[in-house]
Design an enzyme around this catalytic site. Structure first.
Site, short mmCIF file in Angstrom:
data_model
loop_
_atom_site.label_atom_id
_atom_site.label_comp_id
_atom_site.label_asym_id
_atom_site.label_seq_id
_atom_site.Cartn_x
_atom_site.Cartn_y
_atom_site.Cartn_z
N THR A 72 0.91 -1.25 -0.08
CA THR A 72 0.13 -0.05 0.23
C THR A 72 0.96 1.33 -0.04
OG1 THR A 72 -1.70 -1.07 1.38
CG2 THR A 72 -1.77 1.34 1.13
N GLU A 73 0.71 2.26 -0.91
CA GLU A 73 1.17 3.44 -1.36
C GLU A 73 2.73 3.18 -1.04
OE1 GLU A 73 -0.29 6.17 -1.82
OE2 GLU A 73 -2.55 5.20 -1.25
N LEU A 74 3.44 2.15 -1.62
CA LEU A 74 4.69 2.02 -1.48
C LEU A 74 5.39 1.72 -0.34
CD1 LEU A 74 5.98 3.60 -4.87
CD2 LEU A 74 5.09 1.40 -4.59
N TRP A 107 5.48 6.54 -0.79
CA TRP A 107 5.59 7.65 -1.55
C TRP A 107 4.83 9.02 -1.28
CZ3 TRP A 107 3.24 5.59 -6.84
CH2 TRP A 107 1.60 5.41 -6.63
#
Length: 398
Positions: free
Chosen positions: A146-148, A298
């Site tokens: 999730t979300e890097l 990120w």
């Protein structure tokens, strides 16, 4: 050797909560704003998913498969496609059939489980893997959280689940003098290869493309190719939200024309080829091990997890929902487990963010609530009802 380009797109739509008042607690356990979910999904399907999938399919065929991309599609997005826009599933299937598209694994509910519950994290990854196999007939080989979100510990968990490649952010405070344009390996598990996002080139497309005050505007394929050529390294990792195309950057900005021209322009240059994450992992060797003791992502300038867990509101909601894990493990109630998954979606915590400085506009743009406090109150009202249901189910079990 040619320099490789790796395009990866995140596809996610949250399960939005309806306005849930204090007086609903214990009386009404339908938590979701189905009308808003349907409206937004149909709009984005027409503005982004369908035209962009058609464009990518056209470019893959035009380049005889030389153009390649990768997607991760959250379980909640897949559910909404199924429910409100099944034609989007068909368009992704058409891409899958080309053999030039890789579908990545992730948490089913786009959750923060990796930061709190290894067991729940593994459960969601397996659930998501099954969904990708069901919809697209392929087994994911690479992983993006999730979300890097990534740390050494998360990397080790991911490797232990059978993945050899993981995507994350080329965060400046982690990379230091290093370039994100090489593969690295996990400090705790050197066999896990890490692909780091080139945030400068990625954000030139995702955020700055239509900014007329930006010195790089207007961004042309020729200019982008020159920047890519000047970048050192093996592989340029261009990772971004898929909704960039047609939603965050409107069609009127020329974003579709840019992406339509880019593959052939880069291939014609002769200095580039396109790879998926799995192909990059086979083609290149890590240059060194990377130590990431604290989670990175990120999001925002800090590239950490403060977008979701940076204040007391977020931490209280987060800790409270995950405190239910042990109780739920005693129950075999699919409806409770589904609601538990949806209540873990990272978006709920993102809406509670109180950042008002450099990243305030970004949070405001993607937030259906007027204030973070409204988001918190609404979520906690829903969670209070959910806790009652869990406790009642446990009492009936005795």
């Amino acid at each position: 050797m040619k320099k490789s380009i790796c395009f990866y797109f995140q596809v996610h739509q949250p399960t939005r909560l309806r306005l849930y008042r204090f007086f609903d607690i214990g009386k009404d356990s339908h938590y979701y704003d189905d009308f808003t979910d349907r409206t937004i999904m149909k709009r984005i399907a027409q503005k982004c998913y369908l035209p962009m999938n058609a464009l990518l399919l056209e470019q893959i065929k035009a380049t005889k498969g030389a153009f390649k991309v990768a997607f991760s599609i959250s379980g909640t997005a897949l559910e909404q496609f199924d429910r409100y826009a099944p034609e989007v599933i068909d368009s992704f299937r058409a891409l899958a059939e080309t053999g030039s598209v890789e579908f990545l694994s992730e948490t089913y509910y786009h959750s923060l489980a990796a930061l709190n519950s290894p067991a729940e994290f593994k459960h969601q990854v397996l659930k998501h893997k099954e969904a990708i196999e069901k919809y697209f007939g392929v087994t994911p080989k690479s992983f993006r959280n999730t979300e890097l979100i990534y740390s050494d510990n998360i990397g080790k968990m991911v490797f232990d689940m059978g993945f050899k490649t993981m995507l994350t952010e080329g965060a400046r405070h982690i990379m230091g003098w290093r370039s994100p344009n090489y593969l690295y390996s996990c400090d705790l598990q050197p066999k896990l290869k890490l692909m780091m996002r080139n945030y400068a080139l990625s954000d030139d497309i995702a955020f700055r493309f239509s900014d007329q005050s930006w010195e790089g505007w207007p961004l042309t394929t020729e200019r982008f190719a020159e920047w890519a050529k000047a970048a050192e390294g093996d592989v340029l990792n261009l990772f971004m939200d898929y909704e960039t195309f047609g939603e965050h950057q409107a069609a009127e900005t020329g974003i579709f024309e840019f992406m339509k021209a880019l593959p052939s322009a880069l291939l014609k240059d002769g200095n580039f080829d396109f790879v998926t994450p799995a192909q990059a992992s086979r083609k290149y060797k890590p240059v060194e091990e990377l130590s990431v003791p604290e989670p990175i992502s990120w999001a925002d300038e800090e590239r950490d997890v403060t977008a979701w867990l940076g204040n007391e509101l977020q931490q209280d909601a987060y800790n409270k929902v995950y405190s239910l894990t042990e109780k739920l493990s005693l129950l075999n109630d699919e409806y409770l487990w589904e609601d538990f998954g949806r209540l873990q979606e990272s978006d709920h915590f993102y809406y509670m963010c109180t950042k008002f400085f450099s990243d305030g506009e970004i949070h405001k743009r993607f937030n259906p609530y007027d204030t973070p406090y409204e988001a918190f109150i609404n979520y906690m009202n829903v969670l209070s009802d959910f806790i009652i249901r869990v406790d009642n189910a446990l009492a009936e079990r005795k």
